[in-house]
Write an enzyme that holds these catalytic residues in place. Structure first.
Site, PDB file in Angstrom:
ATOM      1  N   LYS A  92     -19.380 -15.769   2.723  1.00 44.60           N
ATOM      2  CA  LYS A  92     -20.890 -15.451   2.625  1.00 44.60           C
ATOM      3  C   LYS A  92     -21.539 -15.280   1.477  1.00 44.60           C
ATOM      4  O   LYS A  92     -21.092 -14.309   0.662  1.00 44.60           O
ATOM      5  CB  LYS A  92     -21.038 -14.264   3.690  1.00 44.60           C
TER       6      LYS A  92
ATOM      7  N   ARG B  86       0.864  -1.221   0.063  1.00 46.12           N
ATOM      8  CA  ARG B  86       0.015  -0.063   0.071  1.00 46.12           C
ATOM      9  C   ARG B  86       0.912   1.298  -0.269  1.00 46.12           C
ATOM     10  O   ARG B  86       0.423   2.281  -0.638  1.00 46.12           O
ATOM     11  CB  ARG B  86      -0.950   0.147   1.349  1.00 46.12           C
TER      12      ARG B  86
ATOM     13  N   GLY C 119      -8.975  -7.711  -1.219  1.00 47.20           N
ATOM     14  CA  GLY C 119      -9.209  -8.715  -0.150  1.00 47.20           C
ATOM     15  C   GLY C 119      -8.765  -9.945  -0.102  1.00 47.20           C
ATOM     16  O   GLY C 119      -7.451  -9.960  -0.446  1.00 47.20           O
TER      17      GLY C 119
ATOM     18  N   GLY D   4     -13.444  -3.924  -0.442  1.00 46.09           N
ATOM     19  CA  GLY D   4     -14.738  -3.062  -0.223  1.00 46.09           C
ATOM     20  C   GLY D   4     -15.172  -2.185  -1.191  1.00 46.09           C
ATOM     21  O   GLY D   4     -16.301  -2.191  -1.486  1.00 46.09           O
TER      22      GLY D   4
HETATM   23  P1  AMP Z   1     -15.080 -13.341   2.269  1.00 44.76           P
HETATM   24  O1  AMP Z   1     -14.392 -12.135   3.369  1.00 44.76           O
HETATM   25  O2  AMP Z   1     -16.509 -13.328   2.179  1.00 44.76           O
HETATM   26  O3  AMP Z   1     -14.507 -13.159   0.809  1.00 44.76           O
HETATM   27  O4  AMP Z   1     -14.678 -14.659   2.899  1.00 44.76           O
HETATM   28  C1  AMP Z   1     -13.056 -15.174   2.925  1.00 44.76           C
HETATM   29  C2  AMP Z   1     -12.950 -16.090   3.930  1.00 44.76           C
HETATM   30  O5  AMP Z   1     -14.168 -17.105   3.421  1.00 44.76           O
HETATM   31  C3  AMP Z   1     -11.712 -16.599   4.116  1.00 44.76           C
HETATM   32  O6  AMP Z   1     -11.303 -16.144   5.290  1.00 44.76           O
HETATM   33  C4  AMP Z   1     -11.936 -18.235   3.760  1.00 44.76           C
HETATM   34  O7  AMP Z   1     -11.085 -18.763   4.907  1.00 44.76           O
HETATM   35  C5  AMP Z   1     -13.260 -18.344   3.955  1.00 44.76           C
HETATM   36  N1  AMP Z   1     -13.798 -19.584   3.325  1.00 44.76           N
HETATM   37  C6  AMP Z   1     -13.592 -19.807   1.960  1.00 44.76           C
HETATM   38  N2  AMP Z   1     -14.104 -21.189   1.938  1.00 44.76           N
HETATM   39  C7  AMP Z   1     -14.652 -21.556   2.958  1.00 44.76           C
HETATM   40  C8  AMP Z   1     -15.227 -22.797   3.284  1.00 44.76           C
HETATM   41  N3  AMP Z   1     -15.608 -23.741   2.486  1.00 44.76           N
HETATM   42  N4  AMP Z   1     -15.849 -22.818   4.411  1.00 44.76           N
HETATM   43  C9  AMP Z   1     -15.387 -21.763   5.340  1.00 44.76           C
HETATM   44  N5  AMP Z   1     -14.974 -20.741   5.174  1.00 44.76           N
HETATM   45  C10 AMP Z   1     -14.492 -20.473   3.933  1.00 44.76           C
END
Ligand code: AMP
Length: 403
Positions: free
Chosen positions: A205, A34, A361, A384
């Site tokens: 999510k 950054r 991210g 974000g």
């Molecule tokens: P996000 O911030 O929604 O992009 O989520 C990122 C996070 O999702 C990372 O820390 C991953 O470890 C988690 N993640 C990815 N795949 C899985 C999974 N199959 N089960 C649980 N967590 C997950």
């Protein structure tokens, strides 16, 4: 206004940068990306003989206060990044121990052309995240002009991002080169994507990505969904996902998104096989399973080799790729193979002429970790902010520069 059109010679230019870098417990900068991405704007201003006042936030000091209610200054002070910044710029910079208070005001007024002052963490003031005008006004007094180069916080209407800009007339404010570049790269996939266009989504999510899916369904040919969010879709389609992460309340929405994809002729690709584990742990027992037949007590933590190979073929046929979110729990090495494998395919497609945008991210971290950062077209510095921009929403900090 573009930075090149701003009259900065001998002026004091207040620059909002994103120096929210990861630090070691000893206060060493662990990843200076950054800082490096802010250099073009800073070096341009120095060359134009401006007096440069840099401001940024670092971490969340208001959320992690000391037991006595005070801000933990040693842990969150921006002073910690001074040595790294001096090394990158190859020049000394001065530091003010407040932001908009007597020390920064006095030091800013004594700057000479070609000199740099870094002021203390803007989040030490509780008015920062509240977007308080009083605090923003104090910051604004530090400069004759304002430049915002902090794309990573452009989606937040904080005092030092959007609100401070109100105190400068339109002719005295501009976006920095990094901000301009991020918006240009985002606009490319939003408005000017070559087909076939593939959106790759992963992460924990569905709820975080709904608006992105809805914004892109009319634009893409393929939608690949991996990571934890895939299980909500698999369950919606009648699969058994064991103890995998599922957002039960989003199951009807997942069903509707599957329908919408069909109606729009978008090919939806979900995993076939997954690497499942009997606990959320690196040392758990693991087994390859079909995604729709995971027994209770087991959870899918990565995509399997068959899924990777099918996703890879889609990626290699694509001319535009937008990727946000890992394919598995890549932070744990036994479940990182799917994400790193996808990074390889994206790099290969890019090498064959596709345009690839990594939306910040975790996916940005994964591409960097896999050593392929310079093999993709662009990696955004703002997860974000990039998501919000791609969803078609305005970014308050960018809008504030145009009024
Ligand atoms: P996000 O911030 O929604 O992009 O989520 C990122 C996070 O999702 C990372 O820390 C991953 O470890 C988690 N993640 C990815 N795949 C899985 C999974 N199959 N089960 C649980 N967590 C997950």
């Amino acid at each position: 206004m573009k930075l090149q059109h701003l009259d900065v010679k001998y002026k004091t230019v207040l620059v909002r940068v994103d120096f929210n870098v990861p630090l070691s417990p000893e206060g060493k900068v662990m990843d200076d990306e950054r800082l490096r991405r802010a250099l073009p704007t800073i070096c341009y201003l120095l060359k134009e003989e401006a007096k440069v006042v840099l401001m940024s936030h670092l971490g969340r000091p208001q959320k992690k206060k000391l037991p006595n209610g005070q801000v933990d200054v040693p842990k969150f002070t921006l002073r910690q990044i001074v040595p790294s910044l001096e090394r990158l710029l190859d020049m000394p910079i001065s530091f003010a121990k407040d932001c908009g208070g007597p020390d920064s005001t006095q030091k800013a007024s004594h700057l000479r052309p070609g000199e740099i002052l870094l002021i203390e963490n803007t989040r030490f003031d509780p008015g920062e995240t509240k977007g308080e005008e009083k605090f923003a006004k104090k910051l604004a007094k530090l400069g004759d002009c304002f430049v915002n180069d902090a794309f990573g916080t452009a989606h937040r209407a904080h005092a030092s991002t959007a609100i401070v800009a109100r105190f400068f007339p339109k002719s005295c404010k501009a976006m920095g080169f990094l901000m301009e570049e991020e918006l240009r790269q985002g606009a490319k996939v939003l408005h000017d994507a070559d087909k076939p266009f593939t959106l790759i989504l992963g992460g924990a999510k569905v709820s975080d990505k709904i608006e992105l899916i809805q914004a892109f369904l009319p634009k893409v040919n393929h939608l690949i969904i991996g990571g934890g969010m895939a299980f909500t879709f698999v369950k919606a389609l009648g699969g058994f996902v064991g103890d995998s992460i599922v957002e039960e309340d989003k199951i009807p929405l997942a069903r509707s998104l599957v329908e919408q994809a069909k109606e729009r002729n978008v090919q939806l690709h979900l995993p076939h096989d997954v690497v499942a584990a009997n606990a959320f742990s690196e040392t758990a027992e693991k087994e390859l399973m079909p995604v729709e037949r995971i027994p209770p007590g087991w959870m899918g933590l990565d995509i399997g080799p068959k899924s990777l190979s099918i996703f890879g073929q889609v990626i290699l046929q694509s001319r535009t790729l937008l990727w946000n979110g890992p394919m598995g729990v890549f932070e744990m090495p036994p479940f990182a193979g799917g994400t790193f494998g996808m990074a390889e395919f994206v790099a290969q497609a890019t090498d064959h002429g596709a345009y690839s945008l990594i939306g910040g991210g975790d996916s940005a971290a994964a591409v960097k970790q896999s050593g392929l950062a310079n093999k993709v077209s662009y990696i955004s510095t703002g997860g974000g902010a990039m998501l919000q921009y791609l969803e078609g929403k305005t970014l308050p900090a960018v809008e504030a520069l145009n009024v």
